[in-house]
Design a protein around this motif. Structure first.
Motif, PDB file in Angstrom:
ATOM      1  N   ILE A   1     -31.942 -91.856  12.539  1.00  0.00           N
ATOM      2  CA  ILE A   1     -30.701 -91.838  13.339  1.00  0.00           C
ATOM      3  C   ILE A   1     -30.160 -90.404  13.352  1.00  0.00           C
ATOM      4  CG2 ILE A   1     -28.364 -92.785  13.582  1.00  0.00           C
ATOM      5  CD1 ILE A   1     -29.227 -95.114  11.780  1.00  0.00           C
ATOM      6  N   PRO A   2     -29.918 -89.835  14.538  1.00  0.00           N
ATOM      7  CA  PRO A   2     -29.452 -88.430  14.566  1.00  0.00           C
ATOM      8  C   PRO A   2     -27.967 -88.311  14.215  1.00  0.00           C
ATOM      9  CG  PRO A   2     -29.844 -89.240  16.800  1.00  0.00           C
ATOM     10  CD  PRO A   2     -30.177 -90.371  15.881  1.00  0.00           C
ATOM     11  N   ILE A   3     -27.633 -88.598  12.971  1.00  0.00           N
ATOM     12  CA  ILE A   3     -26.223 -88.670  12.595  1.00  0.00           C
ATOM     13  C   ILE A   3     -25.653 -87.319  12.141  1.00  0.00           C
ATOM     14  CG2 ILE A   3     -26.627 -89.441  10.187  1.00  0.00           C
ATOM     15  CD1 ILE A   3     -23.819 -90.571  12.593  1.00  0.00           C
ATOM     16  N   ILE A   4     -26.515 -86.491  11.556  1.00  0.00           N
ATOM     17  CA  ILE A   4     -26.010 -85.186  11.085  1.00  0.00           C
ATOM     18  C   ILE A   4     -25.597 -84.354  12.296  1.00  0.00           C
ATOM     19  CG2 ILE A   4     -26.615 -83.053   9.818  1.00  0.00           C
ATOM     20  CD1 ILE A   4     -26.538 -85.595   8.020  1.00  0.00           C
ATOM     21  N   ARG A   5     -26.480 -84.317  13.309  1.00  0.00           N
ATOM     22  CA  ARG A   5     -26.138 -83.508  14.493  1.00  0.00           C
ATOM     23  C   ARG A   5     -25.010 -84.159  15.300  1.00  0.00           C
ATOM     24  NH1 ARG A   5     -30.760 -81.655  16.281  1.00  0.00           N
ATOM     25  NH2 ARG A   5     -31.451 -82.099  14.171  1.00  0.00           N
ATOM     26  N   THR A   6     -24.874 -85.462  15.192  1.00  0.00           N
ATOM     27  CA  THR A   6     -23.765 -86.123  15.889  1.00  0.00           C
ATOM     28  C   THR A   6     -22.440 -85.655  15.288  1.00  0.00           C
ATOM     29  OG1 THR A   6     -25.096 -88.019  16.471  1.00  0.00           O
ATOM     30  CG2 THR A   6     -22.735 -88.374  16.366  1.00  0.00           C
ATOM     31  N   LEU A   7     -22.376 -85.629  13.967  1.00  0.00           N
ATOM     32  CA  LEU A   7     -21.136 -85.173  13.332  1.00  0.00           C
ATOM     33  C   LEU A   7     -20.945 -83.669  13.518  1.00  0.00           C
ATOM     34  CD1 LEU A   7     -21.245 -87.289  10.071  1.00  0.00           C
ATOM     35  CD2 LEU A   7     -19.322 -87.210  11.665  1.00  0.00           C
ATOM     36  N   ARG A   8     -22.055 -82.943  13.421  1.00  0.00           N
ATOM     37  CA  ARG A   8     -21.974 -81.480  13.471  1.00  0.00           C
ATOM     38  C   ARG A   8     -21.697 -80.963  14.885  1.00  0.00           C
ATOM     39  NH1 ARG A   8     -27.572 -78.805  12.852  1.00  0.00           N
ATOM     40  NH2 ARG A   8     -27.472 -79.188  15.094  1.00  0.00           N
TER      41      ARG A   8
ATOM     42  N   PRO B   1     -39.812 -92.614  11.530  1.00  0.00           N
ATOM     43  CA  PRO B   1     -38.403 -92.335  11.837  1.00  0.00           C
ATOM     44  C   PRO B   1     -37.897 -91.088  11.102  1.00  0.00           C
ATOM     45  CG  PRO B   1     -38.699 -94.672  11.418  1.00  0.00           C
ATOM     46  CD  PRO B   1     -40.005 -94.011  11.072  1.00  0.00           C
ATOM     47  N   THR B   2     -38.223 -90.983   9.810  1.00  0.00           N
ATOM     48  CA  THR B   2     -37.737 -89.848   9.023  1.00  0.00           C
ATOM     49  C   THR B   2     -38.341 -88.542   9.554  1.00  0.00           C
ATOM     50  OG1 THR B   2     -37.584 -91.350   7.155  1.00  0.00           O
ATOM     51  CG2 THR B   2     -37.462 -89.010   6.643  1.00  0.00           C
ATOM     52  N   SER B   3     -39.629 -88.588   9.909  1.00  0.00           N
ATOM     53  CA  SER B   3     -40.286 -87.372  10.418  1.00  0.00           C
ATOM     54  C   SER B   3     -39.723 -86.955  11.771  1.00  0.00           C
ATOM     55  CB  SER B   3     -41.787 -87.606  10.572  1.00  0.00           C
ATOM     56  OG  SER B   3     -42.320 -87.946   9.331  1.00  0.00           O
ATOM     57  N   THR B   4     -39.260 -87.917  12.554  1.00  0.00           N
ATOM     58  CA  THR B   4     -38.643 -87.573  13.841  1.00  0.00           C
ATOM     59  C   THR B   4     -37.435 -86.669  13.610  1.00  0.00           C
ATOM     60  OG1 THR B   4     -39.330 -89.690  14.718  1.00  0.00           O
ATOM     61  CG2 THR B   4     -37.575 -88.592  15.909  1.00  0.00           C
ATOM     62  N   SER B   5     -36.655 -87.001  12.589  1.00  0.00           N
ATOM     63  CA  SER B   5     -35.492 -86.166  12.275  1.00  0.00           C
ATOM     64  C   SER B   5     -35.921 -84.784  11.793  1.00  0.00           C
ATOM     65  CB  SER B   5     -34.626 -86.847  11.214  1.00  0.00           C
ATOM     66  OG  SER B   5     -33.971 -87.953  11.792  1.00  0.00           O
ATOM     67  N   VAL B   6     -37.004 -84.744  11.023  1.00  0.00           N
ATOM     68  CA  VAL B   6     -37.513 -83.448  10.542  1.00  0.00           C
ATOM     69  C   VAL B   6     -37.930 -82.593  11.748  1.00  0.00           C
ATOM     70  CG1 VAL B   6     -39.361 -82.338   9.213  1.00  0.00           C
ATOM     71  CG2 VAL B   6     -38.236 -84.383   8.302  1.00  0.00           C
ATOM     72  N   MET B   7     -38.595 -83.223  12.706  1.00  0.00           N
ATOM     73  CA  MET B   7     -39.026 -82.504  13.918  1.00  0.00           C
ATOM     74  C   MET B   7     -37.809 -81.947  14.660  1.00  0.00           C
ATOM     75  SD  MET B   7     -42.337 -82.610  14.296  1.00  0.00           S
ATOM     76  CE  MET B   7     -42.871 -82.595  15.982  1.00  0.00           C
ATOM     77  N   ASN B   8     -36.737 -82.739  14.736  1.00  0.00           N
ATOM     78  CA  ASN B   8     -35.534 -82.270  15.440  1.00  0.00           C
ATOM     79  C   ASN B   8     -34.955 -81.020  14.779  1.00  0.00           C
ATOM     80  OD1 ASN B   8     -35.841 -84.419  17.123  1.00  0.00           O
ATOM     81  ND2 ASN B   8     -34.261 -85.678  16.166  1.00  0.00           N
ATOM     82  N   ASP B   9     -34.984 -81.012  13.443  1.00  0.00           N
ATOM     83  CA  ASP B   9     -34.500 -79.819  12.727  1.00  0.00           C
ATOM     84  C   ASP B   9     -35.371 -78.609  13.049  1.00  0.00           C
ATOM     85  OD1 ASP B   9     -32.345 -80.995  11.456  1.00  0.00           O
ATOM     86  OD2 ASP B   9     -33.473 -81.543   9.663  1.00  0.00           O
ATOM     87  N   LEU B  10     -36.674 -78.843  13.149  1.00  0.00           N
ATOM     88  CA  LEU B  10     -37.585 -77.728  13.429  1.00  0.00           C
ATOM     89  C   LEU B  10     -37.346 -77.183  14.838  1.00  0.00           C
ATOM     90  CD1 LEU B  10     -40.841 -79.086  11.764  1.00  0.00           C
ATOM     91  CD2 LEU B  10     -39.500 -77.108  11.037  1.00  0.00           C
ATOM     92  N   ILE B  11     -37.056 -78.091  15.758  1.00  0.00           N
ATOM     93  CA  ILE B  11     -36.790 -77.636  17.133  1.00  0.00           C
ATOM     94  C   ILE B  11     -35.484 -76.817  17.156  1.00  0.00           C
ATOM     95  CG2 ILE B  11     -36.256 -78.417  19.495  1.00  0.00           C
ATOM     96  CD1 ILE B  11     -38.405 -80.675  18.924  1.00  0.00           C
ATOM     97  N   ASP B  12     -34.489 -77.264  16.397  1.00  0.00           N
ATOM     98  CA  ASP B  12     -33.255 -76.461  16.256  1.00  0.00           C
ATOM     99  C   ASP B  12     -33.596 -75.047  15.816  1.00  0.00           C
ATOM    100  OD1 ASP B  12     -31.382 -78.358  16.878  1.00  0.00           O
ATOM    101  OD2 ASP B  12     -30.662 -78.688  14.836  1.00  0.00           O
ATOM    102  N   ILE B  13     -34.404 -74.956  14.788  1.00  0.00           N
ATOM    103  CA  ILE B  13     -34.745 -73.642  14.222  1.00  0.00           C
ATOM    104  C   ILE B  13     -35.503 -72.804  15.257  1.00  0.00           C
ATOM    105  CG2 ILE B  13     -36.211 -72.493  12.475  1.00  0.00           C
ATOM    106  CD1 ILE B  13     -35.331 -74.862  10.567  1.00  0.00           C
ATOM    107  N   ALA B  14     -36.459 -73.451  15.925  1.00  0.00           N
ATOM    108  CA  ALA B  14     -37.243 -72.739  16.937  1.00  0.00           C
ATOM    109  C   ALA B  14     -36.333 -72.204  18.043  1.00  0.00           C
ATOM    110  CB  ALA B  14     -38.292 -73.668  17.527  1.00  0.00           C
ATOM    111  N   LYS B  15     -35.240 -72.933  18.312  1.00  0.00           N
ATOM    112  CA  LYS B  15     -34.319 -72.527  19.382  1.00  0.00           C
ATOM    113  C   LYS B  15     -33.245 -71.558  18.862  1.00  0.00           C
ATOM    114  CE  LYS B  15     -36.205 -74.307  22.738  1.00  0.00           C
ATOM    115  NZ  LYS B  15     -36.678 -73.316  23.714  1.00  0.00           N
ATOM    116  N   GLY B  16     -33.417 -71.148  17.616  1.00  0.00           N
ATOM    117  CA  GLY B  16     -32.512 -70.132  17.061  1.00  0.00           C
ATOM    118  C   GLY B  16     -31.172 -70.663  16.594  1.00  0.00           C
ATOM    119  N   LYS B  17     -31.075 -71.999  16.403  1.00  0.00           N
ATOM    120  CA  LYS B  17     -29.794 -72.551  15.920  1.00  0.00           C
ATOM    121  C   LYS B  17     -29.710 -72.353  14.415  1.00  0.00           C
ATOM    122  CE  LYS B  17     -28.745 -76.328  19.065  1.00  0.00           C
ATOM    123  NZ  LYS B  17     -28.562 -77.758  19.171  1.00  0.00           N
TER     124      LYS B  17
END
Ligand code: HSE
Length: 422
Positions: A134-141, A303-319
């Motif tokens: 569940i993308p909850i960290i980015r929802t709050l952030r 499911p857990t790895s999907t969230s890990v991938m989302n974090d990696l995409i954030d990093i790749a996009k310079g967030k």
């Protein structure tokens, strides 16, 4: 095209799923995001993996991983707070972004790691640490960034929700439900952490950090596991129109802020009451948005790895999000002052005068009885359950009443207390 060189540490269930996802989605990520995710290195203490598509290097000494110059991001999927903590520190000290699914690490060491990441202008991704996929960290952030959070209510431990759902919906015993949860693979290696509330408590502390922008203060968070819940309590709950759920709660009353993780009675038509088995849910009430709810798989490899991938995409996009900015000193109030209506179940000797003695103690504390249930057919060996729905009062007052009641010679076992959270 940007290349992101990734090192993965940990090759258990989540680590293996992540490997699979990152290797299989390489082309899609290239074309969607113009990023090449390059899994260069795997830190595995066993020194072996069962993925034939991985063409990189295996490193048995986990702590050597962050020392490699070519790595941009270290992904930690080991768990615990020993080697993972060393790995996190070393990664950030050596200029690597850090991504983790580890709630214990973020809950216990997050403040220190966020400061370190800030100092080195690096990102810590921990989307997978709460609510699995569940993308909850980015929802709050990000999603709720312009809103003040009034409260959150969540079910953050799938194992506990699974056990209570099996007991409530299928009349299963606690033991057989736990066994099934373990077989399905979403319980922790040591299920004590699921059952005694540790897992949910760590996740609750992370949500409270993001919801209320305050330093993680684990000692101020109330914790109770689900191990004391009995089928009898489920039955009474049904009769009263409530379901018992493993609740994580953060509530800001303005002048008071309470955070806790404990089994609670939820009205049967509420969102949380209808989220069953291993599914997680988080409902957030915020200033301008009222309530929004986020539901989905809270555990499991993919499911857990999907969230890990989302974090990696954030990093790749310079967030690079500076979480140290959220580490404000805020006052989390002592849970002793938390007020709720309460269910008390007493096992008493079925003798004349017992209800009078109980009522006298309740009246002496100036508390009201909202409901009282006693059923003759539930008598066994001269002992009968009495359920009292106690009007709203604080923990302090309720606990002092419970102590007094337990001293009565006609009250036999410890008293069961479950809060009603509406
Ligand atoms: N053991 C956890 C649960 C999953 O049952 O929800 C990982 O956080």
């Amino acid at each position: 095209m940007k290349t992101v060189n990734i090192a993965l540490c940990g090759t258990g269930n989540v680590g293996s799923s992540f490997m699979d996802l990152v290797l299989k989605n390489k082309q899609k990520i290239k074309s969607n995001f113009d990023v090449d995710f390059n899994l260069l290195l795997i830190g595995s203490r066993k020194g072996e993996i069962n993925n034939t598509e991985f063409k990189g290097v295996l490193e048995k000494d986990i702590l050597k991983v962050p020392l490699k110059d070519e790595i941009d991001v270290v992904v930690e999927l080991i768990g615990g707070t020993d080697i993972s903590y060393e790995l996190a520190k070393s990664s950030l000290e050596n200029g690597k972004h850090f991504v983790t699914a580890n709630k214990a690490l973020i809950a216990e060491k997050g403040s220190e790691l966020f400061e370190l990441a800030s100092k080195n202008n690096l990102h810590i991704g921990f989307e997978a640490s709460v609510g699995g996929g569940i993308p909850i960290i980015r929802t709050l952030r990000d999603g709720l960034i312009s809103n003040k959070v009034n409260w959150f209510k969540g079910i953050l431990n799938g194992t506990s929700n699974y056990i209570l759902s099996k007991m409530y919906l299928e009349n299963q015993t606690y033991e057989s439900a736990l066994e099934a949860a373990q077989e399905l693979g979403f319980a922790e290696p040591d299920p004590t952490f699921d059952i005694d509330g540790t897992d949910a408590y760590q996740k609750t502390s992370i949500l409270s950090f993001l919801s209320f922008n305050g330093e993680i203060q684990m000692d101020k968070i109330y914790r109770e596991g689900i191990n004391m819940i009995e089928p009898l309590d489920m039955e009474y709950g049904k009769e009263l129109g409530y379901v018992i759920k493993p609740l994580s709660l953060g509530i800001n009353y303005g002048e008071k802020l309470f955070i806790g993780s404990f089994p609670a009675f939820i009205k049967k038509n509420e969102i949380l009451a209808n989220v069953n088995f291993e599914t997680n849910v988080i409902e957030i009430n915020s200033e301008n948005l009222n309530s929004t709810a986020y539901q989905g798989p809270g555990a499991g490899g993919y499911p857990t790895s999907t969230s890990v991938m989302n974090d990696l995409i954030d990093i790749a996009k310079g967030k690079v999000f500076d979480y140290s900015n959220l580490l404000n000193s805020i006052e989390i109030d002592n849970f002793d002052d938390f007020k709720a209506t309460r269910y008390l179940r007493l096992m008493v000797l079925d003798q004349p005068g017992v209800v009078a003695e109980i009522s006298k103690l309740i009246a002496e504390k100036n508390l009201s009885i909202d409901n009282l249930i006693q059923k003759e057919k539930q008598k066994s060996d001269g002992i009968i359950p009495i359920v009292i729905v106690l009007g709203e009062c604080s923990e302090k007052v309720a606990n002092s009443l419970i102590n007094d009641l337990e001293e009565l010679s006609k009250v036999k076992d410890p008293i069961q207390q479950i809060r009603f959270i509406d």
